[in-house]
Design a protein around this motif. Structure first.
Motif, PDB file in Angstrom:
ATOM      1  N   UNK A  78      19.449   6.340   4.992  1.00  0.00           N
ATOM      2  CA  UNK A  78      19.150   4.944   4.671  1.00  0.00           C
ATOM      3  C   UNK A  78      17.766   4.571   5.171  1.00  0.00           C
ATOM      4  N   UNK A  79      17.458   4.996   6.381  1.00  0.00           N
ATOM      5  CA  UNK A  79      16.135   4.725   6.946  1.00  0.00           C
ATOM      6  C   UNK A  79      15.031   5.377   6.109  1.00  0.00           C
ATOM      7  N   UNK A  80      15.219   6.624   5.705  1.00  0.00           N
ATOM      8  CA  UNK A  80      14.191   7.320   4.937  1.00  0.00           C
ATOM      9  C   UNK A  80      14.012   6.706   3.556  1.00  0.00           C
ATOM     10  N   UNK A  81      15.088   6.216   2.955  1.00  0.00           N
ATOM     11  CA  UNK A  81      14.967   5.558   1.642  1.00  0.00           C
ATOM     12  C   UNK A  81      14.053   4.346   1.732  1.00  0.00           C
ATOM     13  N   UNK A  82      14.213   3.567   2.776  1.00  0.00           N
ATOM     14  CA  UNK A  82      13.370   2.384   2.937  1.00  0.00           C
ATOM     15  C   UNK A  82      11.937   2.773   3.270  1.00  0.00           C
ATOM     16  N   UNK A  83      11.786   3.820   4.074  1.00  0.00           N
ATOM     17  CA  UNK A  83      10.437   4.205   4.496  1.00  0.00           C
ATOM     18  C   UNK A  83       9.646   4.869   3.377  1.00  0.00           C
ATOM     19  N   UNK A  84      10.305   5.619   2.483  1.00  0.00           N
ATOM     20  CA  UNK A  84       9.600   6.355   1.422  1.00  0.00           C
ATOM     21  C   UNK A  84      10.487   6.421   0.185  1.00  0.00           C
ATOM     22  N   UNK A  85      10.381   5.447  -0.730  1.00  0.00           N
ATOM     23  CA  UNK A  85      11.231   5.427  -1.931  1.00  0.00           C
ATOM     24  C   UNK A  85      11.128   6.691  -2.771  1.00  0.00           C
ATOM     25  N   UNK A 126      17.674  23.880   2.382  1.00  0.00           N
ATOM     26  CA  UNK A 126      17.067  22.916   1.454  1.00  0.00           C
ATOM     27  C   UNK A 126      16.724  21.615   2.175  1.00  0.00           C
ATOM     28  N   UNK A 127      17.641  21.133   2.992  1.00  0.00           N
ATOM     29  CA  UNK A 127      17.406  19.882   3.719  1.00  0.00           C
ATOM     30  C   UNK A 127      16.200  20.014   4.649  1.00  0.00           C
ATOM     31  N   UNK A 128      16.086  21.138   5.330  1.00  0.00           N
ATOM     32  CA  UNK A 128      14.952  21.335   6.223  1.00  0.00           C
ATOM     33  C   UNK A 128      13.631  21.390   5.446  1.00  0.00           C
ATOM     34  N   UNK A 129      13.619  22.093   4.305  1.00  0.00           N
ATOM     35  CA  UNK A 129      12.386  22.177   3.513  1.00  0.00           C
ATOM     36  C   UNK A 129      11.914  20.799   3.066  1.00  0.00           C
ATOM     37  N   UNK A 130      12.858  19.946   2.702  1.00  0.00           N
ATOM     38  CA  UNK A 130      12.484  18.663   2.119  1.00  0.00           C
ATOM     39  C   UNK A 130      12.282  17.556   3.148  1.00  0.00           C
ATOM     40  N   UNK A 131      12.937  17.641   4.300  1.00  0.00           N
ATOM     41  CA  UNK A 131      12.941  16.491   5.204  1.00  0.00           C
ATOM     42  C   UNK A 131      12.104  16.657   6.462  1.00  0.00           C
ATOM     43  N   UNK A 132      11.650  17.863   6.781  1.00  0.00           N
ATOM     44  CA  UNK A 132      10.902  18.009   8.024  1.00  0.00           C
ATOM     45  C   UNK A 132       9.655  17.123   8.046  1.00  0.00           C
ATOM     46  N   UNK A 133       8.871  17.153   6.977  1.00  0.00           N
ATOM     47  CA  UNK A 133       7.674  16.316   6.958  1.00  0.00           C
ATOM     48  C   UNK A 133       8.007  14.825   6.920  1.00  0.00           C
ATOM     49  N   UNK A 134       8.934  14.370   6.066  1.00  0.00           N
ATOM     50  CA  UNK A 134       9.293  12.949   6.099  1.00  0.00           C
ATOM     51  C   UNK A 134       9.822  12.495   7.458  1.00  0.00           C
ATOM     52  N   UNK A 135      10.600  13.325   8.130  1.00  0.00           N
ATOM     53  CA  UNK A 135      11.094  12.938   9.449  1.00  0.00           C
ATOM     54  C   UNK A 135       9.952  12.828  10.452  1.00  0.00           C
ATOM     55  N   UNK A 136       8.986  13.735  10.373  1.00  0.00           N
ATOM     56  CA  UNK A 136       7.836  13.642  11.268  1.00  0.00           C
ATOM     57  C   UNK A 136       7.021  12.372  10.980  1.00  0.00           C
ATOM     58  N   UNK A 137       6.944  11.998   9.705  1.00  0.00           N
ATOM     59  CA  UNK A 137       6.180  10.802   9.342  1.00  0.00           C
ATOM     60  C   UNK A 137       6.898   9.516   9.719  1.00  0.00           C
ATOM     61  N   UNK A 138       8.211   9.462   9.485  1.00  0.00           N
ATOM     62  CA  UNK A 138       8.933   8.188   9.572  1.00  0.00           C
ATOM     63  C   UNK A 138       9.970   8.129  10.682  1.00  0.00           C
ATOM     64  N   UNK A 139      10.278   9.222  11.332  1.00  0.00           N
ATOM     65  CA  UNK A 139      11.243   9.207  12.407  1.00  0.00           C
ATOM     66  C   UNK A 139      12.671   9.230  11.907  1.00  0.00           C
ATOM     67  N   UNK A 140      13.600   9.185  12.850  1.00  0.00           N
ATOM     68  CA  UNK A 140      15.027   9.261  12.533  1.00  0.00           C
ATOM     69  C   UNK A 140      15.629   7.914  12.185  1.00  0.00           C
ATOM     70  N   UNK A 141      15.054   6.842  12.711  1.00  0.00           N
ATOM     71  CA  UNK A 141      15.587   5.514  12.410  1.00  0.00           C
ATOM     72  C   UNK A 141      14.550   4.450  12.740  1.00  0.00           C
TER      73      UNK A 141
END
Length: 542
Positions: free
Chosen positions: A456-463, A527-542
């Motif tokens: 939910x947090x990532x959806x708001x941070x990066x549509x 797959x989750x790691x390939x796609x989310x590592x950079x977004x998590x570094x950019x936007x955090x966990x919450x």
């Protein structure tokens, strides 16, 4: 004061001789449920107790992963040379799963009645220090004589002269001391790997002050406080009470997480002989406590840049310790940023199942940001996800190992029902079910947390992540279905009284579902790691 150590959870069992079979079963429950430690008290003068060292050897033989230790060994009745050899042998037999809880002794009338020497408090501490030197010397680990092949300790209570060292244990066995008074805390700070108080002697409110004294003593001894693991023997009852460990599993998790974050306590050992309490502790309390601590450490890392560790750089999240492989020496950019050092787990495409319940070639994917750099606190977020995934992969490996053991046992004893009964194949069915049920609950809890919070947090941070997150959520539902198939296979296997054609078919179905779970979960995590590592570094966990 949180030192960023991995959390450990264990059991503190009673070695009652009249119920040793129950104790061995309890150890199996703890092992397959995923607990880290199985400990038993040591009072050799107690007529109702089995011998702790022998009991721990039997526990190690009946388990595969859990670490075993006396809690704590009674030094006045355990000569240190013999104790060192016993623990080293146990460590060799268990492939490196033995540790040593050690105490000065108590109940001196009983000790003296059993042939031990009565000691004053000061003498007991002196003897403990000498014993530690003897024990480490026998193991070939005396810091004052590194590499020595013989042991010489000239002490008032223990004197060893020219004893040949050995055998060496399979790993560096940790010594944990139960300590409360100032001098024993200083001894712990100087000589021990762990501090092991008990709730009955130090309630939670006392831990901050005692831990601070231990920190001060460690610094004076020239050791980093983070080198000393803080363990805690705890006692409680699941219910609706408001006291410490008197409420629901969620209440327990919150209270233990608070102790970790505020006092650095990172290992909790539950005093119980109840299999049901062991399961709840392993399956409900431990995962929730780890999650609460992980989220707070990530928040602290993002806020303070400390890697979630208060007062130093001892943590593994957010500091240089989270930089792996060749990137450990990568030059940083202005502001302390550097290329993403947390790497997705490789997926070589190997599959055990004939087909998967999804196509892997139509997954949405976003391009990797070019020249992206992140600070250490930012890199802590993907590192946390990787640690959770690695734990899931490790647990999956244990599930497969348990299945393999069941198959091997069946093939070796399938011709004789009496041999099957002696091998406790029904118990194998039961422990397999307990472990798989625990594992399935952990996976489901992790995915629910992602769906409801992180995604939910990532959806708001990066549509733009929407299609990827939709696919990941769809795969969570598919994996939930596969977990249901595992449960159904376990039910069918448990319902088979014998090991004829129906039993073999049930085992084959269980193997099929475990293979499918392996393929879907490992594919999904990669797959989750390939796609989310950079977004998590950019936007955090919450």
């Amino acid at each position: 004061m949180d030192y960023g150590q991995d959390l450990l959870f264990g059991v503190f069992a009673s070695p009652e001789a009249a119920r040793v079979a129950d104790t061995l079963e309890l150890a199996q429950v703890a092992d397959v449920a995923g607990l880290d430690l199985f400990t038993v008290q040591d009072h050799p003068y107690n007529a109702t107790h089995a011998d702790t060292s022998t009991l721990l050897t039997a526990v190690a033989a009946r388990t595969s992963s859990i670490r075993v230790a006396a809690n704590v060994a009674n030094l006045p009745l355990r000569p240190p040379v013999v104790l060192a050899k016993q623990v080293a042998t146990l460590d060799l037999l268990s492939n490196g799963r033995a540790e040593l809880g050690l105490g000065t002794g108590a109940f001196w009338d009983a000790i003296e009645a059993a042939g031990g020497q009565r000691r004053t408090p000061g003498e007991a501490v002196d003897a403990l220090v000498e014993a530690i030197r003897v024990i480490r010397g026998v193991w070939g680990q005396d810091p004052q004589r590194p590499g020595a092949r013989s042991v010489t300790v000239e002490g008032e209570h223990y004197s060893v002269r020219g004893l040949r060292a050995g055998p060496a244990p399979a790993h560096d066995v940790e010594i944990w001391l139960g300590a409360y008074k100032p001098r024993m805390l200083r001894v712990t700070a100087r000589y021990a790997d762990g501090w092991l108080p008990s709730q009955g002697y130090a309630d939670p409110a006392a831990l901050p002050e005692l831990s601070a004294r231990l920190d001060e003593a460690a610094l004076k001894a020239g050791r980093g406080p983070e080198l000393i693991r803080r363990l805690y023997n705890v006692f409680g009852r699941f219910g609706t009470g408001a006291g410490f460990l008197q409420g629901t599993p969620r209440d327990w998790a919150e209270q233990l997480a608070e102790l970790t974050l505020e006092t650095g306590t990172s290992a909790f050992i539950l005093g119980t002989d109840s299999p049901d309490d062991v399961r709840r502790f392993a399956e409900e309390v431990a995962p929730a406590a780890r999650e609460l601590v992980g989220v707070e450490r990530a928040r602290r890392a993002a806020t303070t840049g400390s890697g979630g560790v208060s007062g130093g750089d001892a943590g593994v999240s957010g500091g240089d310790a989270s930089v792996s492989g060749d990137d450990a020496g990568v030059p940083t950019r202005p502001g302390g940023a550097f290329p993403l050092a947390v790497r997705p787990t490789p997926d070589d495409g190997t599959r055990l199942s004939a087909s998967l319940p999804w196509r892997e070639d139509d997954r949405p994917s976003l391009p990797t940001p070019a020249e992206a750099t992140y600070t250490a606190p930012q890199q802590a977020h993907p590192q946390h996800l990787l640690e959770i995934h690695d734990a899931l992969r490790s647990e999956l490996g244990r599930v497969r190992d348990v299945v393999d053991q069941v198959r091997d046992g069946l093939m070796s004893v399938g011709r004789a029902r009496s041999v099957i009964n002696t091998m406790a194949m029904r118990q194998n069915n039961w422990t397999l079910g307990a472990f798989c049920q625990s594992y399935c609950r952990i996976v489901t809890g992790h995915h629910t947390l992602e769906d409801r919070s992180v995604f939910t947090h990532l959806r708001h941070a990066d549509p733009a992540l929407g299609p990827v997150l939709d696919r990941l959520e769809d795969e969570h539902h598919v994996i939930a279905d596969v977990l249901d198939q595992v449960d159904e296979a376990l039910v069918a296997l448990a319902g088979e009284e014998g090991y004829g054609a129906a039993g073999l078919a049930a085992l084959d179905e269980l193997q099929r579902t475990i293979d499918l779970l392996t393929d879907t979960l490992l594919s999904h995590l990669a797959y989750e790691e390939r796609e989310l590592f950079h977004p998590l570094a950019q936007h955090g966990l919450n």
